[in-house]
Design a protein around this motif. Structure first.
Motif, short mmCIF file in Angstrom:
data_model
loop_
_atom_site.label_atom_id
_atom_site.label_comp_id
_atom_site.label_asym_id
_atom_site.label_seq_id
_atom_site.Cartn_x
_atom_site.Cartn_y
_atom_site.Cartn_z
N GLY A 29 0.53 -1.09 -0.15
CA GLY A 29 0.07 -0.61 -0.18
C GLY A 29 0.82 1.27 0.17
N SER A 30 1.83 0.97 0.78
CA SER A 30 2.82 2.37 0.60
C SER A 30 3.62 2.94 -0.44
CB SER A 30 3.79 2.04 1.79
OG SER A 30 5.02 3.20 2.03
N LEU A 31 3.93 1.57 -1.21
CA LEU A 31 4.21 2.24 -2.51
C LEU A 31 3.90 2.31 -3.92
CD1 LEU A 31 6.77 -1.51 -2.11
CD2 LEU A 31 7.70 0.62 -2.23
N ARG A 32 2.76 1.76 -3.50
CA ARG A 32 1.61 2.07 -4.62
C ARG A 32 1.22 3.42 -4.33
NH1 ARG A 32 -3.36 -1.24 -3.90
NH2 ARG A 32 -3.67 0.06 -1.78
N TYR A 33 0.88 3.88 -3.25
CA TYR A 33 0.16 5.28 -3.16
C TYR A 33 1.61 6.08 -3.45
CZ TYR A 33 -0.68 10.12 -0.63
OH TYR A 33 -0.69 11.53 -0.08
N TRP A 34 2.92 6.73 -3.01
CA TRP A 34 4.34 7.05 -3.31
C TRP A 34 3.84 6.63 -4.79
CZ3 TRP A 34 4.88 10.66 -0.24
CH2 TRP A 34 4.13 10.44 0.44
N ILE A 35 4.53 5.82 -5.58
CA ILE A 35 4.80 5.46 -6.88
C ILE A 35 3.49 6.45 -7.67
CG2 ILE A 35 4.80 4.08 -8.97
CD1 ILE A 35 5.96 1.50 -6.80
N THR A 36 2.33 5.87 -6.98
CA THR A 36 0.79 6.54 -8.02
C THR A 36 1.11 7.76 -8.17
OG1 THR A 36 -0.15 4.51 -7.74
CG2 THR A 36 -1.37 6.93 -7.91
N ALA A 37 1.29 8.67 -6.85
CA ALA A 37 1.61 10.05 -6.84
C ALA A 37 2.15 10.81 -7.65
CB ALA A 37 1.83 10.61 -5.26
N LYS A 38 3.71 10.30 -8.23
CA LYS A 38 4.98 10.11 -8.15
C LYS A 38 4.11 10.61 -9.94
CE LYS A 38 8.83 12.29 -8.38
NZ LYS A 38 8.76 13.83 -8.02
N TYR A 39 3.86 9.27 -10.26
CA TYR A 39 3.77 9.02 -11.68
C TYR A 39 2.28 9.53 -12.15
CZ TYR A 39 3.73 5.70 -15.56
OH TYR A 39 4.22 5.59 -16.72
N ARG A 40 1.58 10.27 -11.86
CA ARG A 40 0.78 10.73 -11.69
C ARG A 40 1.36 12.54 -11.67
NH1 ARG A 40 -2.47 9.89 -8.30
NH2 ARG A 40 -4.19 8.92 -9.68
N ALA A 49 12.35 12.75 -15.13
CA ALA A 49 11.41 12.01 -14.10
C ALA A 49 12.24 10.82 -13.61
CB ALA A 49 10.10 12.18 -14.78
N ALA A 50 12.34 10.46 -14.81
CA ALA A 50 12.51 9.43 -14.52
C ALA A 50 13.22 8.73 -13.68
CB ALA A 50 12.88 8.45 -15.88
N GLN A 51 13.77 9.24 -13.80
CA GLN A 51 15.78 9.12 -12.88
C GLN A 51 14.69 9.98 -11.37
OE1 GLN A 51 18.48 11.86 -13.49
NE2 GLN A 51 19.05 10.08 -15.58
N GLU A 52 14.26 10.33 -11.45
CA GLU A 52 13.18 10.69 -9.71
C GLU A 52 12.78 9.68 -9.43
OE1 GLU A 52 11.85 12.75 -6.28
OE2 GLU A 52 13.63 13.10 -7.95
N ILE A 53 11.85 9.32 -10.65
CA ILE A 53 10.94 8.04 -9.79
C ILE A 53 11.88 7.20 -9.65
CG2 ILE A 53 10.01 6.09 -10.93
CD1 ILE A 53 8.13 8.26 -12.45
N ARG A 54 13.02 6.11 -10.19
CA ARG A 54 13.90 5.14 -9.58
C ARG A 54 13.91 5.61 -8.80
NH1 ARG A 54 16.67 5.00 -13.60
NH2 ARG A 54 15.99 3.24 -14.55
N SER A 143 7.32 0.26 -16.92
CA SER A 143 6.24 0.74 -17.63
C SER A 143 6.55 2.52 -17.99
CB SER A 143 4.84 1.40 -16.58
OG SER A 143 4.02 2.25 -16.92
N VAL A 144 7.14 3.16 -17.33
CA VAL A 144 8.46 4.46 -17.51
C VAL A 144 8.88 4.58 -19.21
CG1 VAL A 144 10.33 6.28 -16.93
CG2 VAL A 144 8.59 5.35 -15.33
N ALA A 145 9.92 3.16 -18.83
CA ALA A 145 10.61 3.26 -20.61
C ALA A 145 9.56 3.18 -22.10
CB ALA A 145 11.36 2.31 -20.36
N ALA A 146 8.14 2.53 -21.71
CA ALA A 146 7.20 2.53 -22.64
C ALA A 146 6.68 3.73 -22.63
CB ALA A 146 6.64 0.84 -21.99
N GLY A 147 5.84 4.24 -21.71
CA GLY A 147 5.19 5.52 -21.54
C GLY A 147 3.94 5.04 -21.25
#
Length: 253
Positions: A29-40, A49-54, A143-147
């Motif tokens: 739940g924690s991983l999904r929340y922060w990943i989703t927020a950053k991805y959005r 952006a890709a480096q920041e998500i990594r 997902s980032v690489a494939a857009g």
């Protein structure tokens, strides 16, 4: 008096699995929340952006791996102690019904057996976390690489989580069987019991032919039974639900 098989305790398995699944749900739940927020926030993906998500993924991965390191020590110790207590209680009850009073103490041999159970479960618990984190990170970066859009990523994250939950359930069930088998074996050896009778569970969609054929036969408790090319004991192999009955003078088996 008839000797009876001591089966893995369903309550211990359920409690172990619940604690493990609760921790996994919190982590995911924690991983999904922060990943989703950053991805959005970074829908227009570029190299920065890709480096920041990594970096975000790595930071939370380290945090949760550390939490699971602590959890593994605590949960594995709880589980091993619970199984050992149930094994000792069931053995004492069996002997009491046969007219014998046996009080078990934590001997050096039994302590070693308990620590072996703890060690194996520490490794497994940590591996669940590390594999899930690695799988999630792989999904995000691909997902980032494939857009891909956020909806596609969210769906893949949920599928990955379901796989991890299934693995956790299997580990809880299997380790309950394995721990019971090994701790019971250690107690039997201490008591001077040298043989046991193998009982096939008659359950399971794909029973092991050699386990079925060995039903009712005796084996050396210390050595095990030689089945499928190796020495083993009831309940030790994946999805094996077989049990044993000790061969004790004065008891029917």
């Amino acid at each position: 008096m008839k000797a009876t098989p001591i089966r893995p305790n369903a309550g211990v398995r359920a409690a172990y699995e619940k604690k493990l699944q609760t921790a996994l749900a919190e982590m995911h739940g924690s991983l999904r929340y922060w990943i989703t927020a950053k991805y959005r926030a970074e829908m227009a993906m570029d190299a920065t952006a890709a480096q920041e998500i990594r970096r975000l993924m790595r930071r939370y991965a380290r945090r949760w791996q550390t939490k699971f390191t602590t959890l593994s020590d605590e949960l594995a110790a709880y589980f091993a102690t619970a199984v050992n207590d149930r094994v000792d209680g069931a053995l004492s009850d069996m002997f009491r019904k046969g007219g014998f009073t046996v009080k078990f103490r934590m001997t050096a041999a039994q302590r070693e057996a308990v620590q072996a159970v703890v060690g194996e479960n520490v490794t497994l618990i940590r591996s669940i976390a590390s594999k899930h984190i690695a799988d999630v990170e792989g999904l995000v970066m691909r997902s980032v690489a494939a857009g891909r859009d956020l909806g596609s990523l969210a769906s893949e994250l949920e599928n990955t989580y379901n796989v991890t939950k299934g693995r956790a359930a299997l580990i809880a069930r299997h380790q309950n069987n394995v721990a019971t088998a090994h701790l019971l074996r250690a107690r039997h050896i201490e008591l001077g019991v040298t043989e046991a009778r193998w009982l096939h569970s008659t359950g399971g969609r794909k029973p092991r032919p050699e386990h079925v054929a060995f039903n009712g036969k005796t084996y050396d408790i210390a050595k095990g039974a030689y089945l499928e090319g190796k020495w083993t004991w009831p309940g030790v192999e994946i999805n094996c639900r077989c049990v044993s009955v000790p061969v004790i003078p004065g008891f029917e088996s």
